[in-house]
Design a protein around this motif. Structure first.
Motif, mmCIF file in Angstrom:
data_model
loop_
_atom_site.group_PDB
_atom_site.id
_atom_site.type_symbol
_atom_site.label_atom_id
_atom_site.label_comp_id
_atom_site.label_asym_id
_atom_site.label_seq_id
_atom_site.Cartn_x
_atom_site.Cartn_y
_atom_site.Cartn_z
ATOM 1 N N THR A 78 0.848 -1.182 0.000
ATOM 2 C CA THR A 78 0.000 0.000 0.000
ATOM 3 C C THR A 78 0.889 1.239 0.000
ATOM 4 O O THR A 78 2.124 1.147 0.086
ATOM 5 C CB THR A 78 -0.880 0.024 1.256
ATOM 6 N N THR A 79 0.278 2.401 -0.069
ATOM 7 C CA THR A 79 1.035 3.658 -0.007
ATOM 8 C C THR A 79 1.738 3.810 1.337
ATOM 9 O O THR A 79 2.902 4.194 1.406
ATOM 10 C CB THR A 79 0.100 4.853 -0.257
ATOM 11 N N ILE A 82 4.986 1.610 1.328
ATOM 12 C CA ILE A 82 5.904 1.552 0.183
ATOM 13 C C ILE A 82 7.353 1.857 0.582
ATOM 14 O O ILE A 82 8.305 1.253 0.072
ATOM 15 C CB ILE A 82 5.431 2.482 -0.958
ATOM 16 N N HIS A 107 -0.374 1.042 -4.528
ATOM 17 C CA HIS A 107 0.467 2.243 -4.643
ATOM 18 C C HIS A 107 1.194 2.289 -5.980
ATOM 19 O O HIS A 107 1.180 3.326 -6.666
ATOM 20 C CB HIS A 107 1.488 2.322 -3.509
ATOM 21 N N THR A 115 7.132 5.914 -8.629
ATOM 22 C CA THR A 115 7.593 4.964 -7.613
ATOM 23 C C THR A 115 8.854 4.243 -8.070
ATOM 24 O O THR A 115 9.803 4.086 -7.289
ATOM 25 C CB THR A 115 6.484 3.938 -7.305
ATOM 26 N N ASP A 220 -9.461 5.968 -5.016
ATOM 27 C CA ASP A 220 -8.614 5.722 -6.182
ATOM 28 C C ASP A 220 -9.078 4.449 -6.886
ATOM 29 O O ASP A 220 -9.216 3.410 -6.267
ATOM 30 C CB ASP A 220 -7.152 5.562 -5.735
#
Length: 309
Positions: A78-79, A82, A107, A115, A220
């Motif tokens: 997940t965010t 990360i 993410h 990323t 999202d």
């Protein structure tokens, strides 16, 4: 035969919940279990370690990884996690420099290029629904072929980031293998949905449909998109029966964004549950404009006691 280790990165309850850590919950990582099912179907060895749920530290997880010594490390992040995923991946590279590290999850799908540019520890990124992409990746890696044949990934070629075209969504979810619950250590005792969603134990979560046509500004939709595609009612009930008979599950939290949107399917699921009379209670998510008094009555008869609107 490739050996694949699938993990969630170590994230402590304090990191997730702050001062409410004592009341935190850990749901099963269904995405990881779906990828594990695909990995087994491809004839590979597969291990799963849900480090977040098991409250493992980096060193504890690293020790387990060294013991397994996989060819491929798959991380679902997940965010929130990360940065932890990158930290752990860098530690792994120091010990096993030739390992292939694949990152997936919400993410990387929401911010793929950014990323990969920020975290050089990830070799390959899976964008969107992972099952078909991961299956093809395993075939390509096992055969030593070039990664540019795989749609739905970002990968490194020297110093360059190579971005493949997006893969279409999986329309027939029934064609996917069952989640590999048997690979999850401590399941179901170590896993529980949020307390406000639990009436009976053991409990677990299920996702039976993907995508959402609504456009809520706080949500999202980059992983599953705006079009809806779900399992058939038969396949949903097959999963429920397996969870009940094999693992003693008595409560299910349906985490679909749109469980009650598929009205015909939802009614079929309810009717099958009433007929089977498993004694399972359940909760789901929904929108207020998608319920009717008749459907609410049927859902209650089938074991539903709460809807999160």
């Amino acid at each position: 035969m490739l050996h694949v280790l699938l993990i969630t990165p170590p994230v402590s309850f304090a990191e997730r919940y702050g001062s409410f850590a004592g009341g935190g919950s850990s749901a099963t990582s269904l995405g990881l279990l779906m990828i594990a099912g695909v990995t087994l179907a491809e004839g590979c060895r597969c291990s799963v370690i849900d480090a977040a749920a098991m409250a493992l530290t980096d060193q504890e997880l690293l020790a387990r990884l060294v013991e397994v010594s996989p060819d491929i490390l798959g991380i679902s992040s997940t965010t929130l996690a990360i940065g932890n995923a990158d930290r752990f991946a860098r530690a792994v590279k120091q010990i096993l420099p030739d390992i292939t590290i694949i990152i997936g999850g919400p993410h990387i799908t929401a911010a793929p290029k950014e990323t990969m540019e920020k975290f050089a520890s990830f070799d390959i990124a899976v964008i969107g629904e992972g099952e078909a992409i991961f299956a093809e990746l395993l075939q390509v890696l096992a055969a030593g072929k070039k990664l540019n044949e795989v749609r739905g990934i970002i990968f490194r070629e020297g110093e360059k980031l190579m971005v493949a075209e997006r893969r279409p969504f999986i329309t027939d979810l029934d064609s996917l293998p069952m989640p590999a619950w048997h690979l999850l250590e401590g399941f179901p005792e170590k896993y529980m949905p949020a307390p406000f969603k639990v009436k009976n134990l053991p409990a677990t979560t299920l996702v039976t449909a993907r995508g959402c046509p609504n456009k809520c500004i706080f949500c999202d939709r980059s992983v599953f998109g705006s079009s809806c595609h779900g399992y058939s009612s038969t396949r949903v009930v097959e999963q429920i029966v397996e969870l009940h008979q094999r693992y003693g599950i008595r409560e299910i939290s349906f985490e679909d964004d749109t469980f009650i949107t598929f009205k015909t399917r939802m009614r079929e699921i309810c009717e099958k549950l009433i007929e089977l009379d498993l004694g399972i209670t359940w909760t789901c998510l929904g929108r207020v404009n998608n319920v009717t008094p008749e459907n609410l009555a049927l859902m209650r008869k089938a074991g539903c006691w709460q809807i999160s609107f």
